[in-house]
Design a protein around this motif. Structure first.
Motif, PDB file in Angstrom:
ATOM      1  N   ALA A  78       0.854  -1.246  -0.090  1.00 31.13           N
ATOM      2  CA  ALA A  78      -0.108  -0.055  -0.048  1.00 31.13           C
ATOM      3  C   ALA A  78       0.898   1.274   0.174  1.00 31.13           C
ATOM      4  O   ALA A  78       0.730   2.317  -0.626  1.00 31.13           O
ATOM      5  N   THR A  79       1.908   1.297   0.797  1.00 31.17           N
ATOM      6  CA  THR A  79       2.862   2.428   0.865  1.00 31.17           C
ATOM      7  C   THR A  79       3.450   2.682  -0.449  1.00 31.17           C
ATOM      8  O   THR A  79       3.393   3.689  -0.962  1.00 31.17           O
ATOM      9  N   LEU A  80       3.444   1.844  -1.324  1.00 31.65           N
ATOM     10  CA  LEU A  80       4.496   2.085  -2.558  1.00 31.65           C
ATOM     11  C   LEU A  80       3.369   2.524  -3.468  1.00 31.65           C
ATOM     12  O   LEU A  80       3.754   3.507  -4.477  1.00 31.65           O
TER      13      LEU A  80
ATOM     14  N   MET B   1      11.881   9.867   2.340  1.00 29.68           N
ATOM     15  CA  MET B   1      11.549  10.456   3.512  1.00 29.68           C
ATOM     16  C   MET B   1      12.262  11.718   3.739  1.00 29.68           C
ATOM     17  O   MET B   1      13.330  11.987   3.561  1.00 29.68           O
ATOM     18  N   ARG B   2      11.329  12.905   3.962  1.00 35.41           N
ATOM     19  CA  ARG B   2      11.730  14.073   4.090  1.00 35.41           C
ATOM     20  C   ARG B   2      12.294  14.248   5.812  1.00 35.41           C
ATOM     21  O   ARG B   2      11.783  13.724   6.413  1.00 35.41           O
ATOM     22  N   LEU B   3      13.165  15.324   5.981  1.00 33.51           N
ATOM     23  CA  LEU B   3      13.691  15.370   7.371  1.00 33.51           C
ATOM     24  C   LEU B   3      12.480  16.113   8.157  1.00 33.51           C
ATOM     25  O   LEU B   3      12.382  15.522   9.416  1.00 33.51           O
ATOM     26  N   LEU B   4      11.501  16.473   7.744  1.00 32.73           N
ATOM     27  CA  LEU B   4      10.346  16.772   8.614  1.00 32.73           C
ATOM     28  C   LEU B   4       9.696  15.754   9.161  1.00 32.73           C
ATOM     29  O   LEU B   4       9.174  15.417  10.238  1.00 32.73           O
ATOM     30  N   THR B   5       9.801  14.606   8.278  1.00 37.70           N
ATOM     31  CA  THR B   5       9.187  13.174   8.800  1.00 37.70           C
ATOM     32  C   THR B   5      10.075  12.570   9.473  1.00 37.70           C
ATOM     33  O   THR B   5       9.737  11.851  10.820  1.00 37.70           O
ATOM     34  N   LEU B  87      13.994  21.008   5.184  1.00 36.16           N
ATOM     35  CA  LEU B  87      12.865  20.173   5.606  1.00 36.16           C
ATOM     36  C   LEU B  87      11.981  19.511   4.601  1.00 36.16           C
ATOM     37  O   LEU B  87      11.474  18.336   4.597  1.00 36.16           O
ATOM     38  N   PHE B  88      11.859  20.268   3.619  1.00 33.59           N
ATOM     39  CA  PHE B  88      10.778  19.818   2.465  1.00 33.59           C
ATOM     40  C   PHE B  88      11.634  19.257   1.139  1.00 33.59           C
ATOM     41  O   PHE B  88      10.939  18.554   0.452  1.00 33.59           O
ATOM     42  N   ASN B  89      12.709  19.806   0.911  1.00 38.31           N
ATOM     43  CA  ASN B  89      13.418  19.337  -0.648  1.00 38.31           C
ATOM     44  C   ASN B  89      14.209  18.087  -0.572  1.00 38.31           C
ATOM     45  O   ASN B  89      14.570  17.666  -1.439  1.00 38.31           O
ATOM     46  N   ILE B  90      14.984  18.023   0.693  1.00 32.23           N
ATOM     47  CA  ILE B  90      15.832  16.961   0.801  1.00 32.23           C
ATOM     48  C   ILE B  90      15.079  15.773   1.099  1.00 32.23           C
ATOM     49  O   ILE B  90      14.156  15.421   1.936  1.00 32.23           O
ATOM     50  N   VAL B  91      15.210  14.651   0.025  1.00 31.39           N
ATOM     51  CA  VAL B  91      14.455  13.373   0.285  1.00 31.39           C
ATOM     52  C   VAL B  91      15.491  12.251   0.127  1.00 31.39           C
ATOM     53  O   VAL B  91      16.136  11.811  -0.430  1.00 31.39           O
ATOM     54  N   VAL B  92      15.287  11.514   1.525  1.00 34.16           N
ATOM     55  CA  VAL B  92      16.250  10.401   1.655  1.00 34.16           C
ATOM     56  C   VAL B  92      15.335   9.139   0.744  1.00 34.16           C
ATOM     57  O   VAL B  92      14.318   8.710   1.334  1.00 34.16           O
ATOM     58  N   LEU B  93      16.139   8.846  -0.187  1.00 33.40           N
ATOM     59  CA  LEU B  93      15.559   7.609  -1.040  1.00 33.40           C
ATOM     60  C   LEU B  93      15.987   6.044  -0.407  1.00 33.40           C
ATOM     61  O   LEU B  93      15.210   5.229  -0.436  1.00 33.40           O
ATOM     62  N   SER B  94      17.239   6.240  -0.016  1.00 31.34           N
ATOM     63  CA  SER B  94      17.580   4.890   0.754  1.00 31.34           C
ATOM     64  C   SER B  94      18.479   5.157   1.835  1.00 31.34           C
ATOM     65  O   SER B  94      19.276   6.105   1.718  1.00 31.34           O
ATOM     66  N   GLY B  95      18.571   4.222   2.809  1.00 28.69           N
ATOM     67  CA  GLY B  95      19.260   4.493   4.053  1.00 28.69           C
ATOM     68  C   GLY B  95      18.723   3.739   5.282  1.00 28.69           C
ATOM     69  O   GLY B  95      18.119   2.790   4.918  1.00 28.69           O
ATOM     70  N   ILE B 112      10.860   5.311   1.490  1.00 24.89           N
ATOM     71  CA  ILE B 112       9.939   5.165   2.451  1.00 24.89           C
ATOM     72  C   ILE B 112      10.466   4.406   3.727  1.00 24.89           C
ATOM     73  O   ILE B 112      11.004   3.364   3.472  1.00 24.89           O
ATOM     74  N   PRO B 113      10.371   4.917   4.782  1.00 25.23           N
ATOM     75  CA  PRO B 113      10.849   4.493   6.055  1.00 25.23           C
ATOM     76  C   PRO B 113      10.058   3.047   6.488  1.00 25.23           C
ATOM     77  O   PRO B 113       8.849   3.401   6.404  1.00 25.23           O
ATOM     78  N   ASN B 114      10.770   2.260   6.819  1.00 21.58           N
ATOM     79  CA  ASN B 114      10.182   0.971   7.265  1.00 21.58           C
ATOM     80  C   ASN B 114      10.226   0.632   8.707  1.00 21.58           C
ATOM     81  O   ASN B 114      11.253   0.156   9.172  1.00 21.58           O
ATOM     82  N   MET B 115       9.332   0.950   9.266  1.00 24.80           N
ATOM     83  CA  MET B 115       9.220   0.811  10.848  1.00 24.80           C
ATOM     84  C   MET B 115       8.383  -0.253  11.239  1.00 24.80           C
ATOM     85  O   MET B 115       8.258  -0.540  12.699  1.00 24.80           O
ATOM     86  N   LEU B 116       8.195  -1.322  10.524  1.00 27.81           N
ATOM     87  CA  LEU B 116       7.568  -2.527  10.936  1.00 27.81           C
ATOM     88  C   LEU B 116       8.403  -3.241  11.800  1.00 27.81           C
ATOM     89  O   LEU B 116       9.495  -3.446  11.431  1.00 27.81           O
TER      90      LEU B 116
END
Ligand SMILES: C[S@@+](CC[C@H](N)C(=O)[O-])C[C@H]1O[C@@H](n2cnc3c(N)ncnc32)[C@H](O)[C@@H]1O
Ligand SMILES: [Zn+2]
Lengths: 209, 123
Positions: A78-80, B1-5, B87-95, B112-116
């Motif tokens: 879903a997130t993707l 993931m943006r730094l605001l998140t 806050l808004f323009n830097i997007v971390v794609l992987s890490g 997308i950060p995976n918090m699961l």
């Protein structure tokens, strides 16, 4: 301008809750209440269980208020999909998090608007817990006893996560019961009686009992 | 993931309550967007932000910010533009995001950060 959802494939629909009648009822209800949201002047708008992203994308496309839009879902697929829906519709200032919303304590006191179309289908308690663990499309439906187990956890989370001026827009089904707040719309779809309610923080506290 | 998140995310393990924030960021791939400067949204965001955590994560990416933000800083256009960008323009794609208390690493993939948690960690 309506949200473009043409990229959603048959395969997506088997893995992610697809835009459905409840989805569109939630969209229409929140859009009909935009002037209320404008007056709150939100900074953070979050959608709990973002699914395909149809609801969050519609709001992010609407330029009538300035805020950040964050979608959270427990189902990685879903997130993707939600992310591609936001991207395809040229949204700005959004983010997506893959996680169990009830563990996101970092949201406490920060959120101004919560939107949620929860899993509301009546199941056993065991099935609810099992489906929450699966983190797949089954997590979209199973709502536990009276379809209220997710909703009750949601009230507890929302009360802690919302800022003082915050509100929650929630879809529910008549078997879930009734809740304090302003009912924005009602619709009968087959054997389901759907409704969307707007609840302020005090009303959520009341619902918590 | 943006730094605001990043500013909203904590270790999801119950055993880390109280020392689960902020998560250390290791960014392997970053994209820089260039959405237009938005002063109103930046100022709103500053009202919500945990400055210490933001200061620390910006620092880890090589951006030095003032230790504290004064009310006058809100009128410093140059600083506001920098903050908006961070806050808004830097997007971390992987890490990865790593809990400083228990060492649990949460992957970031496709932005997308995976918090699961795993079933064994859920209790
Ligand atoms: C009924 S679907 C709604 C999807 C979308 N918002 C819509 O209206 O079409 C419920 C969504 O909640 C998600 N969900 C279920 N349990 C969750 C949890 N504990 N944390 C975050 N999301 C959850 C499901 O994966 C599913 O995408
Ligand atoms: Zn931890």
């Amino acid at each position: 301008m309506a949200v473009n959802l043409k990229h959603i494939t048959k395969n997506d629909r088997q893995q992610v809750y697809p835009p459905s009648q409840d989805t569109f009822l939630l969209i229409d209800s929140v859009v009909s209440d935009l002037s209320y949201i404008q007056q709150i002047d939100p900074c953070f708008v979050i959608e709990i269980g973002v699914g395909s992203g149809a609801v969050l994308t519609t709001l992010a496309m609407n330029q009538s208020f300035q805020s950040v839009f964050i979608g959270v879902d427990i189902n990685p697929k879903a997130t993707l999909l939600a992310k591609s829906t936001l991207e395809l519709n040229n949204c700005k200032n959004y983010d997506i998090v893959n996680g169990d919303i009830f563990r996101q304590k970092g949201f406490f006191n920060k959120i101004d608007v919560i939107i949620c179309n929860p899993p509301y289908v009546i199941t056993s308690k065991e099935e609810f817990e099992e489906c929450q663990k699966r983190k797949d499309i089954s997590s979209s439906f199973a709502g536990g006893e009276d379809g209220r187990e997710f909703i009750d956890k949601l009230f507890d989370f929302a009360y802690k996560a919302l800022s003082d001026k915050g509100v929650m827009y929630m879809l529910f089904e008549e078997h879930n019961g009734s809740f304090p707040g302003k009912v924005l719309s009602e619709q009968r779809v087959g054997c389901e009686g759907l409704a969307v309610i707007r609840m302020g923080k005090e009303q959520i506290r009341e619902a918590l009992g | 993931m943006r730094l605001l998140t990043h500013n909203l995310l904590m270790c999801n393990l119950k055993t880390c309550a109280g020392q689960n924030f902020p998560l250390a960021l290791q960014a392997n791939e970053i994209s820089e967007e260039n959405t237009e400067f938005n002063l109103v949204l930046t100022q709103k965001m500053l009202g919500k932000l945990d400055w210490k955590a933001f200061h620390r994560v910006a620092d880890s990416l090589g951006h030095t910010l003032p230790e504290e933000l004064t009310p006058e800083d809100q009128n410093n256009d140059e600083l506001m533009q920098r903050l908006h960008h961070l806050l808004f323009n830097i997007v971390v794609l992987s890490g990865t995001l790593t809990c400083q208390s228990c060492g649990r690493a949460y992957p970031i993939d496709k932005g997308i950060p995976n918090m699961l948690l795993e079933d064994s960690e859920e209790a």
